[in-house]
Scaffold this motif. Structure first.
Motif, PDB file in Angstrom:
ATOM      1  N   LYS A  43       2.490   4.950  -3.645  1.00  0.00           N
ATOM      2  CA  LYS A  43       1.135   4.421  -3.430  1.00  0.00           C
ATOM      3  C   LYS A  43       1.105   3.384  -2.305  1.00  0.00           C
ATOM      4  O   LYS A  43       0.299   3.492  -1.371  1.00  0.00           O
ATOM      5  CB  LYS A  43       0.612   3.781  -4.740  1.00  0.00           C
ATOM      6  CG  LYS A  43       0.628   4.715  -5.936  1.00  0.00           C
ATOM      7  CD  LYS A  43       0.129   4.028  -7.197  1.00  0.00           C
ATOM      8  CE  LYS A  43       0.976   2.858  -7.659  1.00  0.00           C
ATOM      9  NZ  LYS A  43       2.350   3.235  -8.108  1.00  0.00           N
ATOM     10  N   THR A  44       1.986   2.397  -2.403  1.00  0.00           N
ATOM     11  CA  THR A  44       1.989   1.341  -1.383  1.00  0.00           C
ATOM     12  C   THR A  44       2.370   1.913  -0.017  1.00  0.00           C
ATOM     13  O   THR A  44       1.787   1.542   1.010  1.00  0.00           O
ATOM     14  CB  THR A  44       2.962   0.202  -1.790  1.00  0.00           C
ATOM     15  OG1 THR A  44       2.477  -0.378  -3.004  1.00  0.00           O
ATOM     16  CG2 THR A  44       3.030  -0.878  -0.720  1.00  0.00           C
ATOM     17  N   THR A  45       3.308   2.829  -0.002  1.00  0.00           N
ATOM     18  CA  THR A  45       3.693   3.455   1.272  1.00  0.00           C
ATOM     19  C   THR A  45       2.492   4.169   1.881  1.00  0.00           C
ATOM     20  O   THR A  45       2.225   4.044   3.090  1.00  0.00           O
ATOM     21  CB  THR A  45       4.862   4.444   1.053  1.00  0.00           C
ATOM     22  OG1 THR A  45       5.923   3.759   0.389  1.00  0.00           O
ATOM     23  CG2 THR A  45       5.361   5.001   2.378  1.00  0.00           C
ATOM     24  N   PRO A  83      -2.771  -7.026  -0.058  1.00  0.00           N
ATOM     25  CA  PRO A  83      -1.480  -6.385  -0.307  1.00  0.00           C
ATOM     26  C   PRO A  83      -0.971  -6.646  -1.708  1.00  0.00           C
ATOM     27  O   PRO A  83      -1.438  -7.562  -2.399  1.00  0.00           O
ATOM     28  CB  PRO A  83      -0.559  -7.033   0.739  1.00  0.00           C
ATOM     29  CG  PRO A  83      -1.186  -8.334   1.055  1.00  0.00           C
ATOM     30  CD  PRO A  83      -2.670  -8.195   0.824  1.00  0.00           C
ATOM     31  N   GLN A  84       0.013  -5.829  -2.107  1.00  0.00           N
ATOM     32  CA  GLN A  84       0.638  -6.008  -3.418  1.00  0.00           C
ATOM     33  C   GLN A  84       1.380  -7.339  -3.444  1.00  0.00           C
ATOM     34  O   GLN A  84       1.345  -8.066  -4.417  1.00  0.00           O
ATOM     35  CB  GLN A  84       1.597  -4.834  -3.675  1.00  0.00           C
ATOM     36  CG  GLN A  84       2.203  -4.825  -5.057  1.00  0.00           C
ATOM     37  CD  GLN A  84       2.923  -3.507  -5.344  1.00  0.00           C
ATOM     38  OE1 GLN A  84       2.935  -2.599  -4.525  1.00  0.00           O
ATOM     39  NE2 GLN A  84       3.517  -3.408  -6.506  1.00  0.00           N
ATOM     40  N   GLN A  85       2.054  -7.645  -2.336  1.00  0.00           N
ATOM     41  CA  GLN A  85       2.762  -8.916  -2.255  1.00  0.00           C
ATOM     42  C   GLN A  85       1.826 -10.028  -1.776  1.00  0.00           C
ATOM     43  O   GLN A  85       0.899  -9.770  -1.016  1.00  0.00           O
ATOM     44  CB  GLN A  85       3.935  -8.806  -1.286  1.00  0.00           C
ATOM     45  CG  GLN A  85       5.264  -8.836  -2.005  1.00  0.00           C
ATOM     46  CD  GLN A  85       6.085  -7.601  -1.708  1.00  0.00           C
ATOM     47  OE1 GLN A  85       6.045  -7.111  -0.596  1.00  0.00           O
ATOM     48  NE2 GLN A  85       6.796  -7.108  -2.690  1.00  0.00           N
ATOM     49  N   LEU A 159      -7.130  -2.329  -1.787  1.00  0.00           N
ATOM     50  CA  LEU A 159      -6.588  -3.301  -2.734  1.00  0.00           C
ATOM     51  C   LEU A 159      -5.364  -2.714  -3.428  1.00  0.00           C
ATOM     52  O   LEU A 159      -5.484  -1.744  -4.175  1.00  0.00           O
ATOM     53  CB  LEU A 159      -7.637  -3.644  -3.796  1.00  0.00           C
ATOM     54  CG  LEU A 159      -9.021  -4.083  -3.303  1.00  0.00           C
ATOM     55  CD1 LEU A 159     -10.046  -3.966  -4.421  1.00  0.00           C
ATOM     56  CD2 LEU A 159      -8.957  -5.513  -2.796  1.00  0.00           C
ATOM     57  N   ASP A 160      -4.205  -3.322  -3.178  1.00  0.00           N
ATOM     58  CA  ASP A 160      -2.979  -2.817  -3.803  1.00  0.00           C
ATOM     59  C   ASP A 160      -2.657  -3.690  -5.012  1.00  0.00           C
ATOM     60  O   ASP A 160      -2.153  -4.796  -4.873  1.00  0.00           O
ATOM     61  CB  ASP A 160      -1.838  -2.832  -2.783  1.00  0.00           C
ATOM     62  CG  ASP A 160      -0.679  -1.920  -3.187  1.00  0.00           C
ATOM     63  OD1 ASP A 160      -0.701  -1.400  -4.323  1.00  0.00           O
ATOM     64  OD2 ASP A 160       0.235  -1.732  -2.365  1.00  0.00           O
ATOM     65  N   GLU A 161      -2.953  -3.188  -6.182  1.00  0.00           N
ATOM     66  CA  GLU A 161      -2.759  -3.907  -7.445  1.00  0.00           C
ATOM     67  C   GLU A 161      -3.339  -5.317  -7.403  1.00  0.00           C
ATOM     68  O   GLU A 161      -2.623  -6.302  -7.598  1.00  0.00           O
ATOM     69  CB  GLU A 161      -1.272  -3.952  -7.790  1.00  0.00           C
ATOM     70  CG  GLU A 161      -0.721  -2.570  -8.036  1.00  0.00           C
ATOM     71  CD  GLU A 161       0.669  -2.596  -8.677  1.00  0.00           C
ATOM     72  OE1 GLU A 161       0.881  -3.462  -9.549  1.00  0.00           O
ATOM     73  OE2 GLU A 161       1.491  -1.760  -8.323  1.00  0.00           O
ATOM     74  N   PRO A 162      -4.637  -5.413  -7.187  1.00  0.00           N
ATOM     75  CA  PRO A 162      -5.241  -6.732  -7.030  1.00  0.00           C
ATOM     76  C   PRO A 162      -5.263  -7.560  -8.302  1.00  0.00           C
ATOM     77  O   PRO A 162      -5.449  -8.774  -8.234  1.00  0.00           O
ATOM     78  CB  PRO A 162      -6.673  -6.414  -6.588  1.00  0.00           C
ATOM     79  CG  PRO A 162      -6.936  -5.057  -7.126  1.00  0.00           C
ATOM     80  CD  PRO A 162      -5.618  -4.328  -7.081  1.00  0.00           C
TER      81      PRO A 162
HETATM   82 MG   LIG Z   1       3.154  -0.429  -4.816  1.00  0.00          MG
END
Ligand SMILES: [Mg+2]
Ligand SMILES: Nc1ncnc2c1ncn2[C@@H]1O[C@H](COP(=O)(O)OP(=O)(O)OP(=O)(O)O)[C@@H](O)[C@H]1O
Length: 271
Positions: A43-45, A83-85, A159-162
């Protein structure tokens, strides 16, 4: 109609590891679209490929008709990204963090102050805007990141895992704001989450990824109906990715066979 996101035959490998495998997917303007899948699904990629943070290898991606490969700068201006991070700077105040993004994304100088006010208002951080971000709670940090992502008025919000790690009230408050932005500005939203109830409640459509590939696509209701009566989105998730549970993710015949068995077991349960 031009799609908000048009992904065709997307593939990406880190060395020999295939992180995204021949992904084809379109997200329509105004949609809230959920990208779901277990840890490591890709997903993030996928998100980093479509927002130009990773260079394309195979396949093509267009954002509102603009090529990620050849028009990266234009694409970046269309996008807001959480981002997730963590992406905030603890040594700056909440307000300074948003101002920094406003400069980064070329919000015209004359408009900057009003825009920063507007997004801080939106995420309810006006009262805390002068405090250092390092003193914020997790929920406040996530809301600040949302403000950063919104300051350039993106057509597409990614939104990556907000809401990971937030308490239920803070999660609701993030989602409420995203939903409101979507309604008020016709924004397209692409999000990832591991909370299936969230995806079910918020997303018009979801895509389920597993090992880099697309496994299922449709509205939460469609996918639940296809999985059998009374199925939840979590059941759908297990049904399509069950082979990874407790498995060492071997790609050989054994893994495949085990995968089929696990999937069938789940299918029977669902039926
Ligand atoms: Mg991810
Ligand atoms: N920079 C990297 N170098 C090497 N491998 C990577 C890198 N980033 C991701 N991967 C690998 O690519 C695969 C997909 O990772 P990705 O981060 O896209 O998954 P994800 O679906 O976002 O997972 P999660 O739900 O845990 O965030 C994983 O196997 C991961 O280990």
């Amino acid at each position: 109609m031009t799609s908000a996101i048009d992904i065709r035959g997307l593939g990406y490998s880190f060395g020999t590891h295939r992180a995204v495998d021949d992904l084809t997917l379109a997200v329509e303007p105004g949609e809230c679209f959920g990208l779901l899948g277990p840890n490591g699904a890709g997903k993030t990629t996928t998100i980093r490929l479509l927002n130009t943070l990773l260079p394309l290898q195979t396949g093509e991606v267009e954002i509102f008709g603009r090529s990620v490969r050849t028009q990266a700068m234009v694409v970046r201006r269309l996008l807001g990204y959480v981002p997730q991070q963590l992406s905030i700077e603890g040594a700056l105040s909440g307000r300074e963090n948003v101002e920094w993004f406003a400069r980064l994304f070329d919000v015209p100088r004359r408009e900057r102050r009003a825009r920063v006010d507007e997004v801080l208002e939106m995420v309810d951080l006006r009262g805390d805007e002068s405090r250092l971000a390092s003193t914020y709670s997790g929920g406040m940090v996530r809301r600040l990141e949302l403000a950063q992502a919104l300051v350039n008025r993106p057509a597409l919000l990614v939104l990556d895992e907000p809401t990971v790690g937030l308490d239920p009230v803070a999660r609701d408050s993030v989602w409420m704001r995203v939903a409101q932005m979507q309604r008020d500005h016709g924004m397209t939203v692409l999000l990832t989450t591991h909370y299936m109830e969230e995806a079910d409640a918020l997303c018009d459509r979801v895509a389920l990824m597993h090992r880099g590939a697309l496994r299922a696509l449709g509205s939460p209701d469609e996918l639940k109906a296809a999985a059998g009566e009374g199925a939840s989105l979590e059941d759908v998730f297990r049904h399509h990715t069950g082979e990874a549970l407790g498995d060492d993710a071997g790609d050989g015949e054994k893994g495949g066979l085990r995968g089929v068995r696990a999937t069938r077991r789940t299918a029977r349960r669902l039926g």
